[in-house]
Design an enzyme around this catalytic site. Sequence first.
Site, mmCIF file in Angstrom:
data_model
loop_
_atom_site.group_PDB
_atom_site.id
_atom_site.type_symbol
_atom_site.label_atom_id
_atom_site.label_comp_id
_atom_site.label_asym_id
_atom_site.label_seq_id
_atom_site.Cartn_x
_atom_site.Cartn_y
_atom_site.Cartn_z
ATOM 1 N N VAL A 143 5.995 1.095 44.334
ATOM 2 C CA VAL A 143 5.062 1.977 43.627
ATOM 3 C C VAL A 143 5.104 1.604 42.153
ATOM 4 O O VAL A 143 6.170 1.336 41.607
ATOM 5 C CB VAL A 143 5.391 3.473 43.826
ATOM 6 N N HIS A 183 16.756 -5.922 54.105
ATOM 7 C CA HIS A 183 16.954 -6.905 55.179
ATOM 8 C C HIS A 183 18.163 -6.472 56.011
ATOM 9 O O HIS A 183 19.318 -6.676 55.601
ATOM 10 C CB HIS A 183 17.197 -8.296 54.598
ATOM 11 N N HIS A 213 -2.378 -19.147 56.272
ATOM 12 C CA HIS A 213 -2.051 -20.466 56.818
ATOM 13 C C HIS A 213 -1.361 -20.370 58.172
ATOM 14 O O HIS A 213 -1.215 -21.380 58.865
ATOM 15 C CB HIS A 213 -1.159 -21.241 55.827
ATOM 16 N N SER A 228 10.439 -1.324 43.162
ATOM 17 C CA SER A 228 10.140 -2.253 44.252
ATOM 18 C C SER A 228 11.401 -2.474 45.059
ATOM 19 O O SER A 228 12.474 -2.665 44.484
ATOM 20 C CB SER A 228 9.636 -3.586 43.689
ATOM 21 N N HIS A 241 9.684 -2.962 53.247
ATOM 22 C CA HIS A 241 9.349 -3.174 51.842
ATOM 23 C C HIS A 241 8.567 -1.961 51.350
ATOM 24 O O HIS A 241 7.761 -1.383 52.082
ATOM 25 C CB HIS A 241 8.491 -4.436 51.681
#
Length: 305
Positions: free
Chosen positions: A111, A98, A177, A94, A108
């Site tokens: 696997v 940035h 949201h 993972s 990002h």
Amino acid sequence: MQKNDITKVKNYLLSLQDKICSALEREDSGAIFIEDAWEREEGGGGRTRVLTGGNVFEQAGVNFSHVFGDNLPTSATANRPELAERKFQAMGVSLVVHPDNPYVPTSHANVRFFIAEKPGEPAIWWFGGGFDLTPFYAFKEDVIHWHKTARMACKPFGEDVYPRYKKWCDDYFYLKHRYETRGVGGLFFDDLNAGGFEPSFAFMQSVGDHYLEGYLPIVQKRKEITFGEQEKSFQLYRRGRYVEFNLVYDRGTLFGLQSGGRTESILMSLPPVVNWRYNWKPELGSAEEKLYKEYLQPRDWLGDS
């Protein structure tokens, strides 16, 4: 499933971590990854690699983990009760990058492979993963390149694969949201075992191998663009959305924390500096508003529909 199948997956994941770290170091040319090997008390461990304060990347983390235990956490069994009370192994790579320059998008990729076993019953296994792109000042040609690369990763496995996993990515990386996507999407897949081990493993490898092909050309094209305080401030504000998603919705974060994973490695994905502003809105007609109007809702970027 044979033990050597699991070993093949692990060897690929370790080599993928090496490959991506080496490529990002070459691109940055100012900082290197520091490796932190760790062990998990309940079983397994991993190696976390983090690059900070580089010429190009403010922070980049590339994790490998291989953990196992007697019971899967509730985040994994909530929708699959047949997995309860099974021993499990979970392994994966993972990464989150940035960049310093606001004109270079955050990226990002992930696997992973899971197997859950119970004496006297067939093993339950699957692959998952994907990659997605989160620009601040977006360029349509970059987004098209990213999605063309995603489509190339999927093409050998069927014409319907890219649109299906592209939609899954749009749906998954959606901040309900906020009524907006986290970025411009890419691919997301999970529970993949159709056709057996070899084709499923091959697809996971294709996704992992195409990440650099999608991301590095964008980095190289945008990393020298001059930016000022306004652009940096907007980048730091938008990074807050990244934090919101990872802490509220991300299943990988939840699985890692519930399974007793290493907290520092799990939260490595968060950006090093973030700003929040109360009820902030972009100025009408500004470059910042363009992100909201043109890029933060699902779109058919390749015109395939």
